[in-house]
Design an enzyme around this catalytic site. Structure first.
Site, PDB file in Angstrom:
ATOM      1  N   LEU A   1      63.400  48.083  52.706  1.00  0.00           N
ATOM      2  CA  LEU A   1      62.236  47.470  53.012  1.00  0.00           C
ATOM      3  C   LEU A   1      61.780  46.403  51.979  1.00  0.00           C
ATOM      4  O   LEU A   1      61.743  46.933  50.603  1.00  0.00           O
ATOM      5  CB  LEU A   1      60.947  48.198  53.275  1.00  0.00           C
TER       6      LEU A   1
ATOM      7  N   HIS B   1      37.673  50.025  49.136  1.00  0.00           N
ATOM      8  CA  HIS B   1      39.196  49.475  48.546  1.00  0.00           C
ATOM      9  C   HIS B   1      40.021  50.478  48.094  1.00  0.00           C
ATOM     10  O   HIS B   1      41.096  50.599  48.280  1.00  0.00           O
ATOM     11  CB  HIS B   1      39.116  48.405  47.296  1.00  0.00           C
TER      12      HIS B   1
ATOM     13  N   ASP C   1      41.542  44.251  56.573  1.00  0.00           N
ATOM     14  CA  ASP C   1      40.178  43.915  56.668  1.00  0.00           C
ATOM     15  C   ASP C   1      39.040  45.095  57.064  1.00  0.00           C
ATOM     16  O   ASP C   1      39.650  45.934  57.805  1.00  0.00           O
ATOM     17  CB  ASP C   1      39.695  42.641  57.465  1.00  0.00           C
TER      18      ASP C   1
HETATM   19  C1  FPP Z   1      39.290  43.478  52.850  1.00  0.00           C
HETATM   20  O1  FPP Z   1      38.150  44.107  52.999  1.00  0.00           O
HETATM   21  C2  FPP Z   1      40.041  43.986  51.820  1.00  0.00           C
HETATM   22  C3  FPP Z   1      40.427  43.273  50.652  1.00  0.00           C
HETATM   23  C4  FPP Z   1      40.010  42.065  50.192  1.00  0.00           C
HETATM   24  C5  FPP Z   1      41.308  43.937  49.725  1.00  0.00           C
HETATM   25  C6  FPP Z   1      42.360  44.669  50.105  1.00  0.00           C
HETATM   26  C7  FPP Z   1      43.003  45.359  48.919  1.00  0.00           C
HETATM   27  C8  FPP Z   1      43.385  46.646  48.987  1.00  0.00           C
HETATM   28  C9  FPP Z   1      43.503  47.759  50.219  1.00  0.00           C
HETATM   29  C10 FPP Z   1      43.929  47.537  47.754  1.00  0.00           C
HETATM   30  C11 FPP Z   1      44.895  47.023  46.962  1.00  0.00           C
HETATM   31  C12 FPP Z   1      46.181  46.772  47.600  1.00  0.00           C
HETATM   32  C13 FPP Z   1      47.259  46.949  47.234  1.00  0.00           C
HETATM   33  C14 FPP Z   1      48.536  46.254  47.888  1.00  0.00           C
HETATM   34  C15 FPP Z   1      47.655  48.032  46.163  1.00  0.00           C
HETATM   35  P1  FPP Z   1      36.627  43.672  52.740  1.00  0.00           P
HETATM   36  O2  FPP Z   1      36.432  43.945  51.615  1.00  0.00           O
HETATM   37  O3  FPP Z   1      36.822  41.925  53.047  1.00  0.00           O
HETATM   38  O4  FPP Z   1      35.777  44.252  53.866  1.00  0.00           O
HETATM   39  P2  FPP Z   1      34.642  43.704  54.469  1.00  0.00           P
HETATM   40  O5  FPP Z   1      34.996  42.614  55.529  1.00  0.00           O
HETATM   41  O6  FPP Z   1      34.265  44.988  55.539  1.00  0.00           O
HETATM   42  O7  FPP Z   1      33.668  43.537  53.484  1.00  0.00           O
END
Ligand code: FPP
Length: 248
Positions: free
Chosen positions: A132, A38, A21
């Site tokens: 893993l 991201h 997050d």
């Molecule tokens: C949360 O941050 C993150 C996500 C919803 C997406 C996580 C995805 C990745 C790290 C990239 C792709 C993954 C892989 C496995 C290759 P948020 O957008 O909710 O952040 P915020 O709460 O600060 O808005």
């Protein structure tokens, strides 16, 4: 002594689950569009996979996209899906080289065909890897998973394949997307939010929870080591007095 050296390799968590997050907030703090958060988050994904494989962790679950995330603006959803496809394109060979098996949990039917096909291909190509196991939760929510399990159990009961009176926890586990995977020992959530957010609700029943203020794009190997060290300081009782593992 480095952080890594402080880890007792005989008491590792077998399964670590992570709610990644804070990508959006990281981007905003750097004056960038959310999508760059991201993109930077993918580097943290790489770092925790590498650290987990090096430590000898058996299972790593990453919450990459929740059922609720479908409600984000279209451009953010397609950027996230694009990142998924490009990461799989770039990393499949590295996964194979490092003996990492990719698997996924979630409502994959909702993914666009290109994402689904790329994911299925990487899962097929890494299927025989025995190091893993990397579990990517994609279009996943725990309530979706439990609802699906109940639906299947009800159908099998109606067909006479299951006796309702004999449905127990083991039978329910067999119908979850995580069947065959041990429950997480340690669940990490970044960005200071103190919630489970519909992630592995059944499976986290006895997991140790670890929350850090770090935003996901700032989370690296050393942060994973910190979490494991913290986990190793805790006494797990599984609702009993001071035994080390659950009866089942
Ligand atoms: C949360 O941050 C993150 C996500 C919803 C997406 C996580 C995805 C990745 C790290 C990239 C792709 C993954 C892989 C496995 C290759 P948020 O957008 O909710 O952040 P915020 O709460 O600060 O808005």
């Amino acid at each position: 002594m480095s952080l890594r050296q402080k880890i007792d390799s005989t008491r590792l968590p077998a399964h670590i689950a992570i709610i990644m997050d804070g990508n959006g907030r990281w981007a905003i703090r750097h004056g960038l569009d959310r999508i760059f958060g991201h993109q930077k988050g993918v580097e943290s994904v790489r770092a925790v996979i590498e650290a987990s494989a090096e430590l000898g962790i058996k299972y790593l679950s990453l919450y990459a996209f929740s059922t609720e995330n479908w409600g984000r603006p279209d451009d953010e959803v397609s950027a996230l899906m694009g990142l998924m496809v490009s990461s799989l394109n770039n990393e499949t060979e590295t996964l194979i080289k490092n003996n990492i098996r990719l698997t996924s949990i979630g409502d994959l039917a909702r993914l666009t065909p290109d994402v689904r096909e790329r994911l299925n291909e990487t899962m097929r190509l890494t299927g025989a890897c025995s190091g893993l196991t990397l579990i990517v939760a994609l279009s996943y929510s725990s309530r979706w998973e439990i609802t699906e399990a109940v639906r299947k159990i009800a159908a099998e009961t109606a067909e006479g394949k299951l006796n309702a009176a004999l449905i127990d926890e083991a039978e329910i586990e067999k119908h979850l997307a995580t069947r065959g995977i041990p429950d997480p020992d340690l669940m990490i959530r970044t960005s200071g939010e103190l919630r489970i957010s519909n992630f592995l609700l059944w499976q986290l029943a006895y997991s140790e929870l670890y929350f850090t203020e770090k935003l996901w794009p700032d989370f690296g190997k050393e942060d994973l080591y910190d979490a494991v060290i913290d986990y190793q300081k805790r006494e797990r009782r599984f609702g009993k007095t001071n035994v080390r593992s659950p009866e089942k």
